[in-house]
Design a protein around this motif. Structure first.
Motif, PDB file in Angstrom:
ATOM      1  N   SER A  85       0.837  -1.215   0.000  1.00 41.05           N
ATOM      2  CA  SER A  85       0.000   0.000   0.000  1.00 41.05           C
ATOM      3  C   SER A  85       0.865   1.257   0.000  1.00 41.05           C
ATOM      4  CB  SER A  85      -0.925  -0.006   1.222  1.00 41.05           C
ATOM      5  OG  SER A  85      -1.738  -1.155   1.238  1.00 41.05           O
ATOM      6  N   LEU A  86       1.812   1.286  -0.893  1.00 41.34           N
ATOM      7  CA  LEU A  86       2.764   2.393  -0.922  1.00 41.34           C
ATOM      8  C   LEU A  86       2.080   3.711  -1.275  1.00 41.34           C
ATOM      9  CD1 LEU A  86       5.752   0.514  -2.513  1.00 41.34           C
ATOM     10  CD2 LEU A  86       5.847   1.794  -0.373  1.00 41.34           C
ATOM     11  N   LYS A  87       2.595   4.787  -0.673  1.00 38.19           N
ATOM     12  CA  LYS A  87       2.070   6.126  -0.872  1.00 38.19           C
ATOM     13  C   LYS A  87       3.189   7.028  -1.415  1.00 38.19           C
ATOM     14  CE  LYS A  87      -0.691   5.547   3.322  1.00 38.19           C
ATOM     15  NZ  LYS A  87      -1.005   6.107   4.666  1.00 38.19           N
ATOM     16  N   PRO A  88       2.838   8.101  -2.090  1.00 41.14           N
ATOM     17  CA  PRO A  88       3.875   9.020  -2.580  1.00 41.14           C
ATOM     18  C   PRO A  88       4.806   9.512  -1.468  1.00 41.14           C
ATOM     19  CG  PRO A  88       1.807   9.510  -3.646  1.00 41.14           C
ATOM     20  CD  PRO A  88       1.507   8.468  -2.594  1.00 41.14           C
ATOM     21  N   GLU A  89       4.285   9.655  -0.264  1.00 38.48           N
ATOM     22  CA  GLU A  89       5.112  10.120   0.851  1.00 38.48           C
ATOM     23  C   GLU A  89       6.111   9.069   1.335  1.00 38.48           C
ATOM     24  OE1 GLU A  89       1.768  10.248   0.615  1.00 38.48           O
ATOM     25  OE2 GLU A  89       0.829   9.887   2.587  1.00 38.48           O
ATOM     26  N   ASP A  90       6.031   7.856   0.804  1.00 35.39           N
ATOM     27  CA  ASP A  90       7.036   6.838   1.103  1.00 35.39           C
ATOM     28  C   ASP A  90       8.287   6.996   0.229  1.00 35.39           C
ATOM     29  OD1 ASP A  90       4.356   4.500   1.444  1.00 35.39           O
ATOM     30  OD2 ASP A  90       5.497   5.440   3.068  1.00 35.39           O
ATOM     31  N   THR A  91       8.232   7.908  -0.728  1.00 32.26           N
ATOM     32  CA  THR A  91       9.370   8.143  -1.609  1.00 32.26           C
ATOM     33  C   THR A  91      10.582   8.615  -0.817  1.00 32.26           C
ATOM     34  OG1 THR A  91       7.996   8.658  -3.527  1.00 32.26           O
ATOM     35  CG2 THR A  91      10.232   9.555  -3.521  1.00 32.26           C
ATOM     36  N   ALA A  92      11.684   7.910  -0.961  1.00 31.17           N
ATOM     37  CA  ALA A  92      12.906   8.220  -0.207  1.00 31.17           C
ATOM     38  C   ALA A  92      14.007   7.251  -0.619  1.00 31.17           C
ATOM     39  CB  ALA A  92      12.663   8.093   1.299  1.00 31.17           C
ATOM     40  N   VAL A  93      15.215   7.555  -0.162  1.00 28.33           N
ATOM     41  CA  VAL A  93      16.284   6.567  -0.206  1.00 28.33           C
ATOM     42  C   VAL A  93      16.173   5.739   1.070  1.00 28.33           C
ATOM     43  CG1 VAL A  93      18.767   6.154  -0.264  1.00 28.33           C
ATOM     44  CG2 VAL A  93      17.776   8.064  -1.572  1.00 28.33           C
ATOM     45  N   TYR A  94      16.141   4.434   0.923  1.00 30.37           N
ATOM     46  CA  TYR A  94      15.993   3.528   2.059  1.00 30.37           C
ATOM     47  C   TYR A  94      17.353   2.917   2.393  1.00 30.37           C
ATOM     48  CZ  TYR A  94      10.945   3.891   2.069  1.00 30.37           C
ATOM     49  OH  TYR A  94       9.667   4.369   2.175  1.00 30.37           O
ATOM     50  N   TYR A  95      17.696   2.995   3.675  1.00 31.08           N
ATOM     51  CA  TYR A  95      18.983   2.514   4.153  1.00 31.08           C
ATOM     52  C   TYR A  95      18.804   1.362   5.135  1.00 31.08           C
ATOM     53  CZ  TYR A  95      20.853   6.937   2.389  1.00 31.08           C
ATOM     54  OH  TYR A  95      21.218   8.005   1.599  1.00 31.08           O
ATOM     55  N   CYS A  96      19.673   0.381   5.014  1.00 27.03           N
ATOM     56  CA  CYS A  96      19.768  -0.705   5.967  1.00 27.03           C
ATOM     57  C   CYS A  96      20.889  -0.375   6.943  1.00 27.03           C
ATOM     58  CB  CYS A  96      20.077  -1.996   5.207  1.00 27.03           C
ATOM     59  SG  CYS A  96      20.386  -3.439   6.216  1.00 27.03           S
ATOM     60  N   ALA A  97      20.713  -0.761   8.217  1.00 27.24           N
ATOM     61  CA  ALA A  97      21.728  -0.467   9.223  1.00 27.24           C
ATOM     62  C   ALA A  97      21.818  -1.613  10.218  1.00 27.24           C
ATOM     63  CB  ALA A  97      21.389   0.834   9.949  1.00 27.24           C
ATOM     64  N   ALA A  98      22.992  -1.750  10.829  1.00 33.82           N
ATOM     65  CA  ALA A  98      23.228  -2.804  11.811  1.00 33.82           C
ATOM     66  C   ALA A  98      23.687  -2.188  13.123  1.00 33.82           C
ATOM     67  CB  ALA A  98      24.276  -3.787  11.300  1.00 33.82           C
ATOM     68  N   ARG A  99      23.123  -2.704  14.214  1.00 33.96           N
ATOM     69  CA  ARG A  99      23.432  -2.199  15.555  1.00 33.96           C
ATOM     70  C   ARG A  99      23.890  -3.379  16.391  1.00 33.96           C
ATOM     71  NH1 ARG A  99      22.283   0.868  19.983  1.00 33.96           N
ATOM     72  NH2 ARG A  99      21.060  -0.077  21.650  1.00 33.96           N
ATOM     73  N   SER A 100      25.021  -3.223  17.092  1.00 33.83           N
ATOM     74  CA  SER A 100      25.605  -4.327  17.868  1.00 33.83           C
ATOM     75  C   SER A 100      24.954  -4.465  19.228  1.00 33.83           C
ATOM     76  CB  SER A 100      27.109  -4.128  18.014  1.00 33.83           C
ATOM     77  OG  SER A 100      27.386  -2.878  18.606  1.00 33.83           O
ATOM     78  N   SER A 101      23.636  -4.443  19.248  1.00 37.19           N
ATOM     79  CA  SER A 101      22.844  -4.678  20.454  1.00 37.19           C
ATOM     80  C   SER A 101      21.440  -5.024  19.988  1.00 37.19           C
ATOM     81  CB  SER A 101      22.810  -3.440  21.350  1.00 37.19           C
ATOM     82  OG  SER A 101      21.847  -3.600  22.380  1.00 37.19           O
ATOM     83  N   VAL A 102      20.769  -5.857  20.717  1.00 36.79           N
ATOM     84  CA  VAL A 102      19.399  -6.219  20.349  1.00 36.79           C
ATOM     85  C   VAL A 102      18.384  -5.259  20.958  1.00 36.79           C
ATOM     86  CG1 VAL A 102      19.952  -8.644  20.042  1.00 36.79           C
ATOM     87  CG2 VAL A 102      19.167  -7.831  22.274  1.00 36.79           C
ATOM     88  N   ARG A 103      18.850  -4.334  21.791  1.00 38.41           N
ATOM     89  CA  ARG A 103      17.944  -3.369  22.423  1.00 38.41           C
ATOM     90  C   ARG A 103      17.885  -2.086  21.612  1.00 38.41           C
ATOM     91  NH1 ARG A 103      19.375  -3.717  28.883  1.00 38.41           N
ATOM     92  NH2 ARG A 103      18.998  -5.947  29.123  1.00 38.41           N
ATOM     93  N   GLY A 104      16.802  -1.361  21.811  1.00 34.51           N
ATOM     94  CA  GLY A 104      16.675  -0.047  21.184  1.00 34.51           C
ATOM     95  C   GLY A 104      16.714  -0.140  19.672  1.00 34.51           C
ATOM     96  N   GLY A 105      17.182   0.953  19.055  1.00 35.17           N
ATOM     97  CA  GLY A 105      17.379   0.934  17.621  1.00 35.17           C
ATOM     98  C   GLY A 105      16.383   1.749  16.836  1.00 35.17           C
ATOM     99  N   ARG A 106      15.897   2.851  17.402  1.00 32.06           N
ATOM    100  CA  ARG A 106      14.994   3.719  16.650  1.00 32.06           C
ATOM    101  C   ARG A 106      15.680   5.011  16.223  1.00 32.06           C
ATOM    102  NH1 ARG A 106       8.941   2.714  18.620  1.00 32.06           N
ATOM    103  NH2 ARG A 106       9.260   0.931  19.971  1.00 32.06           N
ATOM    104  N   GLU A 107      16.927   5.188  16.596  1.00 38.28           N
ATOM    105  CA  GLU A 107      17.661   6.420  16.278  1.00 38.28           C
ATOM    106  C   GLU A 107      18.882   6.095  15.428  1.00 38.28           C
ATOM    107  OE1 GLU A 107      16.434   9.269  17.100  1.00 38.28           O
ATOM    108  OE2 GLU A 107      14.918   8.595  18.557  1.00 38.28           O
ATOM    109  N   THR A 108      19.209   7.007  14.518  1.00 38.37           N
ATOM    110  CA  THR A 108      20.338   6.763  13.629  1.00 38.37           C
ATOM    111  C   THR A 108      21.640   6.592  14.394  1.00 38.37           C
ATOM    112  OG1 THR A 108      20.620   9.145  13.320  1.00 38.37           O
ATOM    113  CG2 THR A 108      19.291   7.989  11.690  1.00 38.37           C
ATOM    114  N   TYR A 109      21.831   7.348  15.475  1.00 35.51           N
ATOM    115  CA  TYR A 109      23.110   7.305  16.200  1.00 35.51           C
ATOM    116  C   TYR A 109      23.347   5.975  16.900  1.00 35.51           C
ATOM    117  CZ  TYR A 109      20.442   8.197  20.492  1.00 35.51           C
ATOM    118  OH  TYR A 109      19.572   8.120  21.536  1.00 35.51           O
TER     119      TYR A 109
END
Length: 124
Positions: A85-109
């Motif tokens: 159900s994609l919308k025009p506002e979903d337009t973006a560059v999508y990035y995959c990222a890896a975090r060395s912890s299973v907790r958290g993970g909603r912030e880029t830093y």
């Protein structure tokens, strides 16, 4: 060295679906969390979804909840983002990222490694 390679982005019409892939290599990711973020032109990079590699626990941004699904294939060391159900506002560059912890993970830093991104364009 950790490498994350995204693929699957393309032009799609509103209401359509796409599946993005992120191939991870360079180490064992069982104690990691994997995330998807997106960045539209002129905007900050925003959290989309994350999954803990071992338990498969998932979190989603409110804007994509119910439409996007994050999953992983441990045998292939690959993380997916199914987008429906994609919308025009979903337009973006999508990035995959890896975090060395299973907790958290909603912030880029919170993330240690990033892929190069894949462009998703949704036309109205």
């Amino acid at each position: 060295q950790v490498q994350l390679v995204e693929s699957g982005g393309r032009l799609v019409q509103a209401g359509g679906s796409l599946r993005l892939s992120c191939a991870a290599s360079g180490r064992t990711f069982s104690s990691y969390a994997m995330g998807w973020f997106r960045q539209a032109p002129g905007k900050e990079r925003d959290f989309v979804a994350r999954i803990s590699w071992s338990a498969g626990t998932t979190y989603y941004a409110n804007s994509v909840k119910g439409r996007f699904t994050i999953s992983r294939d441990s045998a292939k060391n690959t993380v997916f983002l199914q987008m429906n159900s994609l919308k025009p506002e979903d337009t973006a560059v999508y990035y995959c990222a890896a975090r060395s912890s299973v907790r958290g993970g909603r912030e880029t830093y919170e993330y240690d490694y990033w892929g190069q991104g894949t462009q998703v364009t949704v036309s109205s």
